[in-house]
Structures are given as structure tokens and as C-alpha cells.
Design a protein around this motif. Structure first.
Motif, PDB file in Angstrom:
ATOM      1  N   UNK A  45       0.830  -1.214   0.000  1.00 36.78           N
ATOM      2  CA  UNK A  45       0.000   0.000   0.000  1.00 36.78           C
ATOM      3  C   UNK A  45       0.859   1.256   0.000  1.00 36.78           C
ATOM      4  N   UNK A  46       1.974   1.204   0.697  1.00 34.01           N
ATOM      5  CA  UNK A  46       2.888   2.345   0.732  1.00 34.01           C
ATOM      6  C   UNK A  46       3.441   2.630  -0.662  1.00 34.01           C
ATOM      7  N   UNK A  47       3.822   1.594  -1.368  1.00 36.04           N
ATOM      8  CA  UNK A  47       4.358   1.759  -2.723  1.00 36.04           C
ATOM      9  C   UNK A  47       3.274   2.276  -3.666  1.00 36.04           C
ATOM     10  N   UNK A  48       2.065   1.751  -3.526  1.00 35.30           N
ATOM     11  CA  UNK A  48       0.965   2.154  -4.410  1.00 35.30           C
ATOM     12  C   UNK A  48       0.574   3.608  -4.188  1.00 35.30           C
ATOM     13  N   UNK A  49       0.570   4.057  -2.937  1.00 34.58           N
ATOM     14  CA  UNK A  49       0.069   5.398  -2.613  1.00 34.58           C
ATOM     15  C   UNK A  49       1.140   6.483  -2.615  1.00 34.58           C
ATOM     16  N   UNK A  50       2.413   6.112  -2.712  1.00 33.94           N
ATOM     17  CA  UNK A  50       3.498   7.096  -2.686  1.00 33.94           C
ATOM     18  C   UNK A  50       4.050   7.299  -4.091  1.00 33.94           C
ATOM     19  N   UNK A  51       3.918   8.501  -4.623  1.00 29.17           N
ATOM     20  CA  UNK A  51       4.261   8.748  -6.021  1.00 29.17           C
ATOM     21  C   UNK A  51       5.744   8.534  -6.323  1.00 29.17           C
ATOM     22  N   UNK A  55       8.402   3.575  -9.242  1.00 27.52           N
ATOM     23  CA  UNK A  55       9.540   3.248 -10.101  1.00 27.52           C
ATOM     24  C   UNK A  55       9.577   1.739 -10.309  1.00 27.52           C
ATOM     25  N   UNK A  56      10.198   1.284 -11.402  1.00 26.32           N
ATOM     26  CA  UNK A  56      10.200  -0.157 -11.696  1.00 26.32           C
ATOM     27  C   UNK A  56      10.667  -1.026 -10.536  1.00 26.32           C
ATOM     28  N   UNK A  57      11.736  -0.624  -9.869  1.00 25.71           N
ATOM     29  CA  UNK A  57      12.273  -1.435  -8.783  1.00 25.71           C
ATOM     30  C   UNK A  57      11.233  -1.647  -7.686  1.00 25.71           C
ATOM     31  N   UNK A  58      10.521  -0.586  -7.292  1.00 30.10           N
ATOM     32  CA  UNK A  58       9.538  -0.689  -6.218  1.00 30.10           C
ATOM     33  C   UNK A  58       8.265  -1.393  -6.690  1.00 30.10           C
ATOM     34  N   UNK A  59       7.926  -1.242  -7.957  1.00 30.89           N
ATOM     35  CA  UNK A  59       6.774  -1.968  -8.498  1.00 30.89           C
ATOM     36  C   UNK A  59       7.016  -3.471  -8.442  1.00 30.89           C
ATOM     37  N   UNK A  60       8.240  -3.900  -8.781  1.00 26.84           N
ATOM     38  CA  UNK A  60       8.568  -5.326  -8.705  1.00 26.84           C
ATOM     39  C   UNK A  60       8.573  -5.808  -7.254  1.00 26.84           C
ATOM     40  N   UNK A  61       9.027  -4.961  -6.340  1.00 24.59           N
ATOM     41  CA  UNK A  61       8.993  -5.324  -4.918  1.00 24.59           C
ATOM     42  C   UNK A  61       7.543  -5.510  -4.457  1.00 24.59           C
ATOM     43  N   UNK A  62       6.663  -4.604  -4.873  1.00 28.27           N
ATOM     44  CA  UNK A  62       5.251  -4.721  -4.520  1.00 28.27           C
ATOM     45  C   UNK A  62       4.657  -6.021  -5.071  1.00 28.27           C
ATOM     46  N   UNK A  66       3.096  -9.071  -2.922  1.00 30.20           N
ATOM     47  CA  UNK A  66       1.752  -9.567  -3.208  1.00 30.20           C
ATOM     48  C   UNK A  66       1.773 -11.082  -3.382  1.00 30.20           C
ATOM     49  N   UNK A  67       2.864 -11.597  -3.942  1.00 27.18           N
ATOM     50  CA  UNK A  67       3.035 -13.045  -4.055  1.00 27.18           C
ATOM     51  C   UNK A  67       2.994 -13.708  -2.678  1.00 27.18           C
ATOM     52  N   UNK A  68       3.647 -13.078  -1.704  1.00 23.91           N
ATOM     53  CA  UNK A  68       3.654 -13.616  -0.340  1.00 23.91           C
ATOM     54  C   UNK A  68       2.257 -13.617   0.262  1.00 23.91           C
ATOM     55  N   UNK A  69       1.473 -12.566  -0.016  1.00 31.54           N
ATOM     56  CA  UNK A  69       0.100 -12.490   0.477  1.00 31.54           C
ATOM     57  C   UNK A  69      -0.742 -13.618  -0.123  1.00 31.54           C
ATOM     58  N   UNK A  70      -0.635 -13.810  -1.433  1.00 35.36           N
ATOM     59  CA  UNK A  70      -1.404 -14.861  -2.108  1.00 35.36           C
ATOM     60  C   UNK A  70      -0.947 -16.245  -1.663  1.00 35.36           C
ATOM     61  N   UNK A  71       0.373 -16.418  -1.513  1.00 37.20           N
ATOM     62  CA  UNK A  71       0.929 -17.695  -1.066  1.00 37.20           C
ATOM     63  C   UNK A  71       0.381 -18.067   0.309  1.00 37.20           C
ATOM     64  N   UNK A  72       0.395 -17.115   1.236  1.00 43.87           N
ATOM     65  CA  UNK A  72      -0.073 -17.386   2.598  1.00 43.87           C
ATOM     66  C   UNK A  72      -1.574 -17.638   2.627  1.00 43.87           C
ATOM     67  N   UNK A  73      -2.331 -16.917   1.798  1.00 45.99           N
ATOM     68  CA  UNK A  73      -3.774 -17.114   1.744  1.00 45.99           C
ATOM     69  C   UNK A  73      -4.123 -18.488   1.175  1.00 45.99           C
TER      70      UNK A  73
END
Length: 308
Positions: A45-51, A55-62, A66-73
Motif C-alpha cells: 500500500x505504501x508503494x501504491x500510494x506514494x508517487x 519506479x520499476x524497482x519498487x513496483x517489482x517489490x510490490x 503480493x506473491x507472499x500475500x497470495x501464497x499465505x492465503x
């Protein structure tokens, strides 16, 4: 066992004294799930809401978080039901689905790490071409491939396994992974070959690509000024730590557990808990602490009075 409606059920025999320690299991897993969801979701959420983090590096981190969230779910809701139930069972179709999601997300993780290494390679080795190469359209295409390719790779394997006859209905584990093949009467040769192809495409090739890019980054950094070397260390070290951690856990899961030797139940349970507890928490901690921009915004979010 065969139940009504011709549904095949598998007994999950990976827990140790689950009836005696079920509330301990439940408390640990519930706490871990809440922390995993909170940590990963906060940074996403921090990456999505902070302009200035768009950047590509942070988009890939996000995407990685998200993979970890889906994996755990995919894993934890079933674990909650198992530890509170009198018997730990899962239908064969549900087991195959969990297996499919488990390895699809695992494959996506390696591909996303490869995409992040390519982003760092272009940024450090080809800085003038970076804005052209890492455009939004290209990033969207890379993310799409990273998520869809593992799905397309593993779907045929799961479809082939769906009609495979089972001779054993007791699974030595708590989540469905590749060791489900031990339940089959005969493991078809075609499925083993296709599984090896998937392993090469989704794991081996991305890891080799990552080694290639970081070798090029190391050479370029060594030949450049101190500022470039500092930038390379600050941005590449977290990725390498995550890669090393995930590769070690994947090596156990994919290679060691498929050996004919049966590991002690305690060791298998500990290693499984490492995968489902340790790794989803490792990523947000590493990126939250080691990535300067993310760490700075997290401090502003949680400790605004300490920011001068």
C-alpha cells in the motif's frame, strides 16, 4: 479412502501430537498469518500510494510482496481448519489445487526476482537507456509474463495428475506439494519429464539469468566510481538475500523431499514451517529495512514525531 459422491480424501499426517497442541499450533499460525498479511500489505500500500515510489524497482517489490500475500492465503486457512479438527483430511482435487497455486506462485517468485535483477542491470550498466527500456508498458508486460507463465507451465502437469490412480491415502505433510507423487501407484514417466522441464524453465533458467546480470553488475561497479558501487550494494544486496533465502527453501522442497528416503516427521514439519512462516516474513523485513526509500517512508508512517 473413498467417500460419498466418489470424492477421494487424503489424510494429512505431518503434524506432531496435533490434538494435544492444537491451540498452540493455531495461535502460532494465526499470529504468523496476521503479521505476514500486515507487513506485506503495508509495504504494498505504501508503494501504491506514494508517487516517488512508482519506479520499476519498487513496483517489482510490490509484486513480490503480493506473491507472499497470495501464497499465505493459499496455505493458512486450510491449516487453521486442520489444527482445530478431529481429523486432518483434504480432498484430492483440493490438494491438487493447493499444489498448483503453491508452485505457480513459487515460479512467479523466481521470475520476479529475475525481472528485478534485470532492472538493476539496466539501471547500473545501461543508465542512459534505462528510461527507454523500463517503460510502463514493458513493466506491465514483464509482470504479466511472470504471473501467467508459471500458471501455463504447471496447469498441464496438474491436469495429468488429476486422473492418476492413488495407492496410498496418507500424506506425510501438512500442505500439498511435490511429494504427493509418492501416493501414486505408478509415477508416469511423461509426468516426471514434464515436471523436469517446468523445473528448468521456472527455476533454473531464471537463477542462471540472475547470476549473469549480477556478474555484469559486479564487473561494472568494480570499474566505476564509489557512488556507483554504493548504489549497487544498496539496491542489489536485498535482492540477493531474498534470492539466497528462497533458493535454499526451494532446494529442500523440490529436490530433497523427492528423494526416496523418508525424513523424520519432526524435521519435515520444521522445514515446512520454515517455508510457510519464515519466507513470507523475510521479504518485507529485508525490503523494509534495507531499501532506503521504503524504510524512510515506513518511519514517517509509524514514527512521524521522530522525523525531522
Amino acid at each position: 479412502m473413498e467417500a460419498s459422491f466418489n470424492i477421494t480424501y487424503i489424510t494429512l499426517d505431518g503434524y506432531i501430537q496435533v490434538q494435544k497442541y492444537k491451540y498452540v499450533y493455531f495461535f502460532i499460525m494465526l499470529t504468523a498469518y496476521i503479521v505476514i498479511m500486515s507487513c506485506n500489505s503495508t509495504i504494498v500500500c505504501l508503494i501504491v500510494t506514494t508517487k516517488n515510489l512508482h519506479e520499476p524497482m519498487y513496483i517489482f517489490i510490490a509484486a513480490l510482496l503480493m506473491n507472499s500475500v497470495l501464497f499465505s492465503t493459499n496455505i493458512y486457512p486450510k491449516l487453521f481448519m486442520d489444527v482445530l479438527s478431529e481429523s486432518q483430511v483434504i480432498s484430492y482435487s483440493a490438494c491438487l489445487f493447493q499444489w498448483f497455486i503453491y508452485y505457480s506462485l513459487g515460479g512467479s517468485e523466481f521470475l520476479l526476482l529475475a525481472a528485478m535483477s534485470y532492472d538493476r542491470y539496466v539501471s547500473i550498466c545501461k543508465p542512459l537507456q534505462y528510461p527507454t527500456i523500463m517503460r510502463k508498458r514493458n513493466i506491465s508486460f514483464i509482470l504479466l509474463v511472470d504471473w501467467l507463465l508459471p500458471v501455463c507451465q504447471f496447469a498441464p502437469s496438474i491436469a495429468l495428475n488429476a486422473n492418476t490412480k492413488l495407492c496410498n491415502f496418507t500424506f506425510r505433510g501438512i500442505i500439498c506439494n511435490s511429494t504427493v507423487v509418492r501416493l501414486y501407484c505408478v509415477s508416469p514417466r511423461e509426468q516426471n519429464i514434464y515436471g523436469l522441464v517446468c523445473l528448468v524453465n521456472i527455476l533454473l533458467l531464471p537463477v542462471l539469468f540472475i547470476f549473469f546480470t549480477y556478474t555484469r553488475i559486479l564487473i561494472t561497479s568494480y570499474q566505476s566510481c564509489r557512488a556507483v558501487r554504493r548504489k549497487a550494494v544498496q539496491t542489489c544486496l536485498p535482492h540477493l538475500l531474498v534470492l539466497f533465502n528462497f533458493s535454499c527453501l526451494s532446494a529442500y522442497d523440490i529436490l530433497l523431499v523427492r528423494l526416496e528416503t523418508h525424513f523424520p516427521k519432526t524435521m519435515s514439519l520444521i522445514m515446512t514451517l520454515q517455508v510457510i512462516l519464515y519466507h513470507p516474513l523475510f521479504n518485507p523485513i529485508i525490503y523494509g529495512l534495507k531499501m532506503r526509500e521504503i524504510s524512510k517512508h515506513l518511519k514517517r508512517l509509524f514514527c512521524p514525531e521522530k522525523i525531522i
